[in-house]
Design a protein around this motif. Sequence first.
Motif, PDB file in Angstrom:
ATOM      1  N   MET A 174       1.928   9.408   0.026  1.00  0.00           N
ATOM      2  CA  MET A 174       2.471   8.687   1.037  1.00  0.00           C
ATOM      3  C   MET A 174       0.977   8.290   1.712  1.00  0.00           C
ATOM      4  N   ALA A 175       1.402   6.946   2.171  1.00  0.00           N
ATOM      5  CA  ALA A 175      -0.062   6.069   2.782  1.00  0.00           C
ATOM      6  C   ALA A 175       0.468   6.126   4.339  1.00  0.00           C
ATOM      7  N   ARG A 176      -0.589   5.717   4.958  1.00  0.00           N
ATOM      8  CA  ARG A 176      -0.457   5.482   6.517  1.00  0.00           C
ATOM      9  C   ARG A 176      -0.469   4.036   6.721  1.00  0.00           C
ATOM     10  N   ILE A 177       0.336   3.581   7.315  1.00  0.00           N
ATOM     11  CA  ILE A 177       0.450   2.132   7.313  1.00  0.00           C
ATOM     12  C   ILE A 177       0.476   1.721   8.889  1.00  0.00           C
ATOM     13  N   ALA A 178      -0.152   0.411   9.228  1.00  0.00           N
ATOM     14  CA  ALA A 178      -0.272   0.220  10.733  1.00  0.00           C
ATOM     15  C   ALA A 178       0.152  -1.300  10.602  1.00  0.00           C
ATOM     16  N   ILE A 179       1.145  -1.781  10.976  1.00  0.00           N
ATOM     17  CA  ILE A 179       1.512  -3.189  11.177  1.00  0.00           C
ATOM     18  C   ILE A 179       1.260  -3.668  12.573  1.00  0.00           C
ATOM     19  N   ALA A 180       0.698  -4.947  12.613  1.00  0.00           N
ATOM     20  CA  ALA A 180       0.611  -5.625  13.956  1.00  0.00           C
ATOM     21  C   ALA A 180       1.251  -6.727  13.847  1.00  0.00           C
ATOM     22  N   GLY A 181       2.477  -6.651  14.634  1.00  0.00           N
ATOM     23  CA  GLY A 181       3.594  -7.671  14.754  1.00  0.00           C
ATOM     24  C   GLY A 181       4.899  -7.248  14.296  1.00  0.00           C
ATOM     25  N   ALA A 182       5.848  -7.467  15.154  1.00  0.00           N
ATOM     26  CA  ALA A 182       7.304  -7.053  14.989  1.00  0.00           C
ATOM     27  C   ALA A 182       8.166  -8.108  14.631  1.00  0.00           C
ATOM     28  N   GLY A 183       7.708  -9.235  14.269  1.00  0.00           N
ATOM     29  CA  GLY A 183       8.608 -10.482  14.118  1.00  0.00           C
ATOM     30  C   GLY A 183       9.207 -10.069  12.905  1.00  0.00           C
ATOM     31  N   LEU A 184       9.719 -11.059  12.172  1.00  0.00           N
ATOM     32  CA  LEU A 184      10.729 -11.063  10.948  1.00  0.00           C
ATOM     33  C   LEU A 184       9.522 -10.316   9.787  1.00  0.00           C
ATOM     34  N   ALA A 185       8.611 -10.827   9.526  1.00  0.00           N
ATOM     35  CA  ALA A 185       7.607 -10.219   8.402  1.00  0.00           C
ATOM     36  C   ALA A 185       7.451  -8.957   8.692  1.00  0.00           C
ATOM     37  N   GLY A 186       7.060  -8.392   9.950  1.00  0.00           N
ATOM     38  CA  GLY A 186       6.588  -7.200  10.437  1.00  0.00           C
ATOM     39  C   GLY A 186       7.548  -6.180  10.113  1.00  0.00           C
ATOM     40  N   ARG A 187       9.161  -6.772  10.600  1.00  0.00           N
ATOM     41  CA  ARG A 187      10.203  -5.804  10.338  1.00  0.00           C
ATOM     42  C   ARG A 187      10.435  -5.433   8.846  1.00  0.00           C
ATOM     43  N   LEU A 188      10.161  -6.503   7.983  1.00  0.00           N
ATOM     44  CA  LEU A 188      10.578  -6.620   6.671  1.00  0.00           C
ATOM     45  C   LEU A 188       9.491  -5.617   5.972  1.00  0.00           C
ATOM     46  N   PHE A 189       8.322  -5.599   6.436  1.00  0.00           N
ATOM     47  CA  PHE A 189       7.330  -4.652   5.758  1.00  0.00           C
ATOM     48  C   PHE A 189       7.668  -3.315   6.171  1.00  0.00           C
ATOM     49  N   ALA A 190       7.969  -3.143   7.588  1.00  0.00           N
ATOM     50  CA  ALA A 190       8.318  -1.755   8.055  1.00  0.00           C
ATOM     51  C   ALA A 190       9.415  -1.267   7.366  1.00  0.00           C
ATOM     52  N   TRP A 191      10.467  -2.111   6.986  1.00  0.00           N
ATOM     53  CA  TRP A 191      11.424  -1.598   6.493  1.00  0.00           C
ATOM     54  C   TRP A 191      11.204  -0.965   4.981  1.00  0.00           C
ATOM     55  N   ALA A 192      10.664  -1.832   4.279  1.00  0.00           N
ATOM     56  CA  ALA A 192      10.377  -1.751   3.078  1.00  0.00           C
ATOM     57  C   ALA A 192       9.478  -0.307   2.717  1.00  0.00           C
ATOM     58  N   LEU A 193       8.522  -0.534   3.705  1.00  0.00           N
ATOM     59  CA  LEU A 193       7.474   0.788   3.696  1.00  0.00           C
ATOM     60  C   LEU A 193       8.023   2.008   4.076  1.00  0.00           C
ATOM     61  N   THR A 194       8.691   2.244   4.979  1.00  0.00           N
ATOM     62  CA  THR A 194       9.563   3.392   5.463  1.00  0.00           C
ATOM     63  C   THR A 194      10.472   4.093   4.234  1.00  0.00           C
ATOM     64  N   GLU A 195      11.132   2.926   3.748  1.00  0.00           N
ATOM     65  CA  GLU A 195      12.015   3.142   2.734  1.00  0.00           C
ATOM     66  C   GLU A 195      11.182   3.782   1.352  1.00  0.00           C
ATOM     67  N   ALA A 196      10.092   3.396   1.245  1.00  0.00           N
ATOM     68  CA  ALA A 196       9.152   3.931   0.097  1.00  0.00           C
ATOM     69  C   ALA A 196       8.692   5.066   0.488  1.00  0.00           C
ATOM     70  N   GLY A 197       8.903   5.720   1.750  1.00  0.00           N
ATOM     71  CA  GLY A 197       8.290   7.032   1.999  1.00  0.00           C
ATOM     72  C   GLY A 197       7.077   6.897   2.757  1.00  0.00           C
ATOM     73  N   HIS A 198       6.656   5.859   3.144  1.00  0.00           N
ATOM     74  CA  HIS A 198       5.138   5.831   3.889  1.00  0.00           C
ATOM     75  C   HIS A 198       5.472   6.021   5.291  1.00  0.00           C
ATOM     76  N   GLU A 199       4.226   6.488   5.777  1.00  0.00           N
ATOM     77  CA  GLU A 199       4.357   6.680   7.584  1.00  0.00           C
ATOM     78  C   GLU A 199       3.738   5.273   8.004  1.00  0.00           C
ATOM     79  N   VAL A 200       4.672   4.911   9.036  1.00  0.00           N
ATOM     80  CA  VAL A 200       4.359   3.416   9.572  1.00  0.00           C
ATOM     81  C   VAL A 200       4.347   3.429  10.855  1.00  0.00           C
ATOM     82  N   SER A 201       3.634   2.832  11.499  1.00  0.00           N
ATOM     83  CA  SER A 201       3.323   2.583  13.025  1.00  0.00           C
ATOM     84  C   SER A 201       3.403   0.931  13.100  1.00  0.00           C
ATOM     85  N   VAL A 202       4.144   0.467  14.175  1.00  0.00           N
ATOM     86  CA  VAL A 202       4.080  -1.100  14.445  1.00  0.00           C
ATOM     87  C   VAL A 202       3.658  -1.245  16.007  1.00  0.00           C
ATOM     88  N   ALA A 203       2.807  -2.039  16.226  1.00  0.00           N
ATOM     89  CA  ALA A 203       2.476  -2.217  17.379  1.00  0.00           C
ATOM     90  C   ALA A 203       2.892  -3.816  17.592  1.00  0.00           C
TER      91      ALA A 203
END
Length: 360
Positions: free
Chosen positions: A1-30
Amino acid sequence: MARIAIAGAGLAGRLFAWALTEAGHEVSVADAAPGPLPAFDATGAAAFSAAGMLSPLAEQEQGGAAVAALGWRSLALWPRVVAALPLPVPLARADSLLLAHGSDLGAAQRALVHMPGAEALEAATLRALEPALASGLRGWRLPGEGLIAPIPAMAALLAGAARAHWHWGRTVTEVRPHALQLADGECWSCDWAIDTRGLGARPPLPLRGVRGEIITLDLPGHGLSRPLRLLHPRHRVYLVPRTASEVVVGASEIESEDRTPVSLRSAVELMAAAHSVLPALSEARILRMDRHLRPALPDNLPFAAHEPGRLQLNGLYRHGWLLAPALVDQLLRDSGLGPLGGWSDLSEDDERRCPQETSP
């Protein structure tokens, strides 16, 4: 499991967040926005202020073959994404139509040179496809194109990434490999930092904001069944049926970073052009006039980059909904975090098959 930090919660940010949480990673979005919902005031995610047209053929006129290829790949991905989300998202593959008045036929022919695959329609065929259209229009069918509803899709992606940690009202000033620097002085360390901030990523990216304006109309029984594009002397005007009573009209494309409300000139031009195509709109009621700035680079093409510990996706311009799934998938694969949704069986030539998979 990787720790992922995403800057931006637009379309791309939400796609990344969804895909990475589904893959079991720990995701934080600002994100700098105060919350996840649209404000319709030219702040927050530009993805809310869009029609959601998925039009690789039409966008090839300005974006070229590379944009079209990414668009076809996204069209193969979107049904899988939507099916995996916990909330319903309207998604259609009903083709689209390109229209022109007789006086603009020359401009239409010049545009069609860049749209291989567009099919000229006889007047009777055009009338059968869309009986509510004005008479005298020339039409071309753009096979395989589609449409997604942006606001429900943004909500569904957020719900699909419910296990992520969402931090609203937090501005990110810098995205470095393995770290996000926030405006309040806090620094988040991570295994992967992902930058999807749009205009917030300048500098160093040479981004500019391109103003777009759309108008949402209410007309029960409008009769429109698929997206339309009108070749207009000033704009590429589109009409998009959202529901049986709602139609979206857009989009001005103005080289300005003005975030003030829609101008009278734009409103009159867009609605007059729409009325010339769909006469029944004379009785429509105006629900909302919206505007936003689209992040664009000098060549109007997207920027997707990866290096150890950092992914960057920006400059989607007017192609956000068309290109985001393919570009997110590409970056996830390049970094070893993907593929998007785990769909490794999606072949690289899906974009060439997409047009033939759609029923007329």
